[in-house]
Scaffold this motif. Structure first.
Motif, mmCIF file in Angstrom:
data_model
loop_
_atom_site.group_PDB
_atom_site.id
_atom_site.type_symbol
_atom_site.label_atom_id
_atom_site.label_comp_id
_atom_site.label_asym_id
_atom_site.label_seq_id
_atom_site.Cartn_x
_atom_site.Cartn_y
_atom_site.Cartn_z
ATOM 1 N N PRO A 35 0.797 -1.231 0.000
ATOM 2 C CA PRO A 35 0.000 0.000 0.000
ATOM 3 C C PRO A 35 0.828 1.279 0.000
ATOM 4 C CG PRO A 35 0.100 -0.906 2.193
ATOM 5 C CD PRO A 35 0.869 -1.858 1.321
ATOM 6 N N ASP A 36 2.161 1.139 -0.124
ATOM 7 C CA ASP A 36 3.004 2.331 -0.119
ATOM 8 C C ASP A 36 3.975 2.368 -1.302
ATOM 9 O OD1 ASP A 36 4.510 0.196 0.761
ATOM 10 O OD2 ASP A 36 5.478 1.271 2.407
ATOM 11 N N ARG A 37 3.767 1.499 -2.282
ATOM 12 C CA ARG A 37 4.603 1.498 -3.480
ATOM 13 C C ARG A 37 3.717 1.321 -4.707
ATOM 14 N NH1 ARG A 37 9.639 -2.521 -1.716
ATOM 15 N NH2 ARG A 37 10.215 -1.382 0.205
ATOM 16 N N GLY A 38 3.727 2.302 -5.557
ATOM 17 C CA GLY A 38 2.880 2.232 -6.748
ATOM 18 C C GLY A 38 2.962 3.528 -7.525
ATOM 19 N N GLN A 39 1.915 3.813 -8.261
ATOM 20 C CA GLN A 39 1.891 5.016 -9.076
ATOM 21 C C GLN A 39 0.713 5.898 -8.687
ATOM 22 O OE1 GLN A 39 0.478 2.423 -12.765
ATOM 23 N NE2 GLN A 39 0.335 4.588 -13.275
ATOM 24 N N SER A 40 0.813 7.176 -9.021
ATOM 25 C CA SER A 40 -0.270 8.115 -8.738
ATOM 26 C C SER A 40 -0.910 8.565 -10.035
ATOM 27 C CB SER A 40 0.255 9.319 -7.949
ATOM 28 O OG SER A 40 1.212 10.027 -8.705
ATOM 29 N N ILE A 41 -2.230 8.720 -9.979
ATOM 30 C CA ILE A 41 -3.010 9.166 -11.141
ATOM 31 C C ILE A 41 -3.795 10.405 -10.725
ATOM 32 C CG2 ILE A 41 -4.863 8.557 -12.752
ATOM 33 C CD1 ILE A 41 -4.042 5.620 -12.356
ATOM 34 N N PRO A 42 -3.578 11.541 -11.357
ATOM 35 C CA PRO A 42 -4.268 12.775 -10.957
ATOM 36 C C PRO A 42 -5.779 12.682 -11.166
ATOM 37 C CG PRO A 42 -2.376 13.244 -12.387
ATOM 38 C CD PRO A 42 -2.620 11.769 -12.455
ATOM 39 N N LEU A 43 -6.531 13.109 -10.155
ATOM 40 C CA LEU A 43 -7.987 13.195 -10.243
ATOM 41 C C LEU A 43 -8.475 14.608 -9.916
ATOM 42 C CD1 LEU A 43 -8.990 9.855 -8.418
ATOM 43 C CD2 LEU A 43 -8.841 10.251 -10.883
ATOM 44 N N GLY A 44 -7.793 15.290 -9.012
ATOM 45 C CA GLY A 44 -8.084 16.685 -8.729
ATOM 46 C C GLY A 44 -9.384 16.947 -7.994
ATOM 47 N N GLN A 45 -9.854 15.976 -7.192
ATOM 48 C CA GLN A 45 -11.137 16.124 -6.511
ATOM 49 C C GLN A 45 -11.018 15.748 -5.031
ATOM 50 O OE1 GLN A 45 -14.035 17.189 -8.240
ATOM 51 N NE2 GLN A 45 -12.617 17.504 -9.962
ATOM 52 N N VAL A 46 -11.964 16.239 -4.245
ATOM 53 C CA VAL A 46 -12.154 15.791 -2.864
ATOM 54 C C VAL A 46 -13.624 15.425 -2.707
ATOM 55 C CG1 VAL A 46 -12.079 16.409 -0.421
ATOM 56 C CG2 VAL A 46 -10.307 17.257 -1.971
ATOM 57 N N VAL A 47 -13.886 14.301 -2.065
ATOM 58 C CA VAL A 47 -15.251 13.831 -1.835
ATOM 59 C C VAL A 47 -15.509 13.838 -0.329
ATOM 60 C CG1 VAL A 47 -16.878 11.921 -2.134
ATOM 61 C CG2 VAL A 47 -15.126 12.347 -3.880
ATOM 62 N N TYR A 48 -16.657 14.384 0.084
ATOM 63 C CA TYR A 48 -16.969 14.360 1.512
ATOM 64 C C TYR A 48 -18.476 14.306 1.732
ATOM 65 C CZ TYR A 48 -18.012 19.447 1.432
ATOM 66 O OH TYR A 48 -18.541 20.687 1.178
ATOM 67 N N GLY A 49 -18.861 13.885 2.928
ATOM 68 C CA GLY A 49 -20.270 13.763 3.280
ATOM 69 C C GLY A 49 -20.408 13.172 4.664
ATOM 70 N N SER A 50 -21.636 12.892 5.054
ATOM 71 C CA SER A 50 -21.903 12.419 6.416
ATOM 72 C C SER A 50 -22.098 10.911 6.505
ATOM 73 C CB SER A 50 -23.144 13.119 6.983
ATOM 74 O OG SER A 50 -24.274 12.840 6.177
#
Length: 260
Positions: free
Chosen positions: A215-230
């Protein structure tokens, strides 16, 4: 803007956190961030997003005591990881940082009609001594036993379970929570701790993708979002949609259980 019960998606550079109603009058708020590894975003949640959450809580509830609680999953010490990730810059008056592995424990009953594996689970007693709990996570896809595993606001709760009780071969992780599988154990996690969480935030600025279990070695893919709710399940489902990932079976199963 949609009600917080259904998840809100906003561009990361315009993320202005609105806390759920339970946080507005709370005296003590527990924030569980995804900071378990000595690696920056998207392996862990960004300080920009975590800082915006703390700032939003401060703006809407200036008098609340905010407790940032995490339990790491690394051979690197808690204090070293937190310093490397820059958490201490958020520790202004009324904001504390606590190591979940050092806290007094409590046995939480499993509220599910039928437990998958654990009829109860041990976690910090502090969870029931605060007025509300919030999960602030990264968004990750790893591979376990040949199947994809999505980690978001619900999986983030793994860091609250004491490694001393749930370790397996490695003392640094919680191997007992991987048997018979993480997706199945997550159902027990939801019904023991998940119901205590009144809000979730998923940092989808970037998606982390690992081609194996790490879970700490891999690649990143840009999404540019934040999701939140209750609602953690709604937030995680929406994060999967934002990240173009198949909604995992454990979310669908839990949604069905909750609606019954």
């Amino acid at each position: 803007m949609p009600a917080l019960a259904s998840a809100v998606t906003v561009p990361s550079d315009r993320f202005d956190y609105t806390p759920p109603p339970a946080a507005l009058e709370a005296r003590r708020i527990l924030v569980k961030p995804n900071l378990g590894y000595p690696v920056g975003p998207p392996v862990t949640v960004s300080m920009a997003v975590l800082g915006a959450v703390i700032g939003g809580l401060r703006q809407h509830n200036p008098k609340a005591e905010i407790l940032i609680v995490e339990g790491v999953c690394s051979k690197v010490a808690f204090d070293v990881i937190m310093a490397k990730l820059g958490v201490h810059q958020l520790l202004t008056d009324g904001v504390q940082l606590l190591n979940a592995d050092d806290l007094e424990l409590w046995e939480y009953p499993n509220r599910a009609p039928r437990a998958v594996r654990f009829k109860s689970m041990w976690a910090p007693r502090l969870l029931q001594e605060v007025d509300c709990c919030l999960s602030v996570s990264a968004f990750k896809r790893t591979q376990l036993k040949g199947a994809p595993l999505i980690s978001a606001s619900l999986k983030n709760l793994y860091g609250l379970f004491p490694r001393a009780k749930y370790k397996a071969r490695s003392p640094n992780s919680r191997g007992q929570l991987h048997r018979p599988s993480v997706p199945l154990v997550l159902q027990d996690v939801y019904h023991t701790l998940g119901h205590l969480f009144v809000g979730g935030v998923v940092d989808c600025t970037e998606k982390f993708v690992s081609h194996d279990w790490q879970p700490d070695r891999g690649q990143s893919i840009p999404l540019g979002q934040v999701v939140y709710g209750s609602d953690l399940l709604s937030v995680d489902r929406t994060a999967c949609q934002v990240g173009q990932e198949v909604v995992p079976d454990y979310i669908t199963a839990l949604e069905q259980q909750v609606s019954e």
